[in-house]
Design an enzyme around this catalytic site. Structure first.
Site, PDB file in Angstrom:
ATOM      1  N   HIS A   3      -9.062   6.280   1.031  1.00 37.71           N
ATOM      2  CA  HIS A   3      -7.660   6.090   0.643  1.00 37.71           C
ATOM      3  C   HIS A   3      -6.989   7.459   0.508  1.00 37.71           C
ATOM      4  CE1 HIS A   3      -9.092   2.063  -0.264  1.00 37.71           C
ATOM      5  NE2 HIS A   3      -7.848   1.663  -0.440  1.00 37.71           N
ATOM      6  N   HIS A  42      -6.194  -1.939   8.464  1.00 34.89           N
ATOM      7  CA  HIS A  42      -6.023  -1.770   7.023  1.00 34.89           C
ATOM      8  C   HIS A  42      -5.555  -0.353   6.673  1.00 34.89           C
ATOM      9  CE1 HIS A  42      -6.944  -3.479   2.948  1.00 34.89           C
ATOM     10  NE2 HIS A  42      -6.617  -2.226   2.658  1.00 34.89           N
ATOM     11  N   HIS A  77       0.772  -1.235   0.000  1.00 35.00           N
ATOM     12  CA  HIS A  77       0.000   0.000   0.000  1.00 35.00           C
ATOM     13  C   HIS A  77       0.805   1.288   0.000  1.00 35.00           C
ATOM     14  CE1 HIS A  77      -3.201  -2.826   0.979  1.00 35.00           C
ATOM     15  NE2 HIS A  77      -4.049  -1.909   0.536  1.00 35.00           N
TER      16      HIS A  77
END
Length: 598
Positions: free
Chosen positions: A463, A383, A279
């Site tokens: 995000h 996450h 990520h």
């Protein structure tokens, strides 16, 4: 001029096409032509990883004030021009050529000074077709197709790097494994232990505003899906530019720095004790690098040892030594499940399950440890998918997809939380930002995040919560679980580019800009994606990476957009179609050649 290549047959073919002869052809009676330029040979793909690049060797020449132009393919083609600084000339021992078309006789002009004379050389540089090494019987096309929808005047020279992937038919054949001995404090990790199966072949390219590929990263540069070497596996993600015009990235058990010529400058294994980097990677203003990782053999309060999932941040120096660690299991609340239980079970990050699309996730107390929704260390409770560094107070800002946006200091204390109020413990609830209107008046919002008589909204499964050059916070609000629930119909979902102004002294947050709500489900990206403010043209650049992900058998759309900040007019819109059905893209970023070769 001669063409250097590692393959004699290819060298001869290219040389013949350009009117020059290789040694093999000379032996057969061919005579070499005069060089087309005043400098040395041209080496196509000098580092073997970027076939749409080349290098003009200096051959003893001393040059300065260098400018390169790769001409457009036609009258409407996009020329790429950039200056090459002295440091780049020394670093490459030549003049770097970036932005070639694939399978094409590229016209390239190099302007420079030598001995106080202004000179110009024109070259024709032939390239081969780029190849997707991971096609299978589901492939919709050999490469990912692009469709140009809109390009406004003044934006023609934009270049976008697309960080996407091509899924293999069998999926990953790797997983971490533990021992089946609870008395020894070790839990069987099984196929779901850790995030090692988060492993997909990369597909990384730059597209221009005509939809043409202008750069390609060889898939085998850092990845090998045919071997079982975990050091060549993973998910190439988190590509971010450094102040030097190079790029950092993470993939599985490694983090990298590379340049646009395809040179791998840094290839570090993760420090001992850490694993499964995905990520995000970002270089700070201090020259250190922040990486999002998991922790190996983490001891839980119940004595079990597990591999954790996307819940640690480490700071490393350029040699790879660990300078600091943020363990979110100790900083946040790994048992908070307010958003986890409201998610779409069909898509959690890139774990896509079409059979459960549109269904609300169910949290089970005995969820296996590993890359699955659940609470507590060893499950995907946090996450974290982005990191921003705030130099003004030496803090980090994290997008935790399953919790919210959080700012944490060097002392590991939470400074603020941007999220609905439901589910936070007493200590953390004091850190929640309070929504206010444009004139600073408090807004009435319930614990699920629904606010009365206002356009303000929190971000959900977001995000890229990054700081802009204006000091604001920009976020790609994916929108799954909005209001901590699933809507009556999946088509009621939407995503947004959103900008917040945060007053840390008064602990308030104001929404100052948004885009995308009116575009509805056809612009909805349930997972991945990015937004980043662009000061040079006063636009919000973004990439919705998973539009129409759930349309069975169809390519997923990755939509490149630049939106005028003042008018919200669409200045650029380019669709990137996945090469296999129901396959998500990750991120994209604007690249500027003038930054790459300073």
């Amino acid at each position: 001029m001669t063409i250097k290549t590692r393959n004699t047959l290819v060298a001869g073919t290219i040389a013949l096409a350009l009117g020059f002869a290789s040694p093999t052809l000379m032996a057969a009676g061919f005579k070499p032509a005069q060089p087309a330029g005043n400098l040395g040979a041209i080496v196509v793909d000098p580092y073997g990883n970027a076939p749409l690049t080349a290098l003009v060797e200096l051959d003893g020449h001393k040059v300065s004030d260098v400018k390169v132009t790769v001409h457009g393919k036609s009258d409407k083609g996009v020329p790429i021009s950039y200056a090459v600084g002295a440091d780049s000339i020394k670093s490459y021992d030549g003049i770097p050529i970036f932005g070639l078309y694939q399978k094409y006789d590229n016209k390239v002009t190099v302007e420079y000074k030598e001995n106080n004379k202004q000179l110009k050389d024109d070259y024709i540089i032939k390239t081969s077709a780029i190849v997707n090494n991971y096609m299978d019987n589901r492939s919709l096309s050999d490469l990912q197709e692009t469709k140009v929808i809109t390009v406004a005047p003044g934006f023609e020279d934009r270049l976008y790097l697309v960080n996407t992937h091509t899924f293999t038919a069998q999926g990953s054949d790797l997983h971490w494994h533990g021992e089946k001995d609870k008395n020894a404090g070790i839990l069987d990790a099984g196929p779901a232990g850790g995030a090692l199966p988060f492993d997909i072949a990369p597909f990384t390219f730059i597209v221009d505003t005509q939809g043409e590929y202008r750069w390609w990263l060889n898939q085998n540069a850092i990845y090998d899906g045919r071997d079982v070497n975990i050091n060549k596996r993973g998910y190439l993600m988190g590509i971010r530019e450094t102040p030097r015009g190079t790029f950092t990235a993470v993939q599985g058990q490694h983090w990298y720095e590379f340049d646009m010529m395809g040179q791998i400058l840094v290839d570090h294994k993760l420090p001992r004790g850490f694993m499964d980097a995905t990520h995000e990677s970002v270089e700070t203003s201090n020259g250190t690098v922040l990486l999002r990782v998991g922790k190996r053999n983490y001891k839980r309060d119940d004595g079990l040892h597990v591999h954790t999932i996307r819940d640690h941040i480490i700071e490393v120096d350029k040699s790879g030594r660990v300078l600091d660690v943020w363990d979110l299991n100790l900083i946040l609340d790994p048992l908070r499940d307010s958003l986890l239980g409201a998610l779409d079970a069909g898509a959690v990050c890139v774990n896509v399950d079409l059979t459960h699309a549109g269904q609300q996730a169910k949290l089970e107390p005995d969820t296996p440890y590993g890359d699955a929704l659940g609470v507590g260390p060893g499950r995907n409770w946090a996450h974290v998918n982005s990191i921003a560094y705030d130099a003004k107070d030496d803090s980090i800002i994290l997008s935790s997809r399953h919790q919210g946006v959080v700012k944490i200091g060097r002392d590991k204390e939470v400074k603020w939380i941007l999220a609905p109020s439901k589910g936070w413990n007493e200590k953390l609830s004091k850190k929640l930002l309070k929504p206010v209107s444009d004139n600073g008046k408090p807004l009435q919002c319930d614990e699920n995040g629904k606010c009365e008589n206002t356009d303000f909204d929190f971000s959900y499964t977001q995000h890229t919560a990054w700081l802009s050059s204006k000091g604001t916070l920009t976020v790609f609000d994916n929108g799954d679980g909005r209001g901590l629930e699933q809507p009556a119909l999946p088509t009621m979902k939407y995503s947004r580019f959103v900008e917040y102004k945060i007053d840390e002294k008064n602990m308030t947050v104001q929404q100052v800009w948004e885009y995308g709500k009116d575009r509805g489900y056809d612009w909805y990206s349930p997972i991945t994606s990015i937004v980043e403010y662009q000061k040079d043209k006063d636009t919000m650049f973004g990439f919705g990476g998973s539009i129409h992900l759930f349309d069975v058998g169809q390519p997923t759309v990755g939509k490149l957009n630049e939106i005028d900040y003042k008018t919200k007019a669409v200045k650029v819109e380019i669709d990137v179609l996945s090469d296999k059905p129901n396959q998500t893209h990750y991120r994209a970023l604007l690249v500027r050649p003038q930054n790459m070769f300073k």
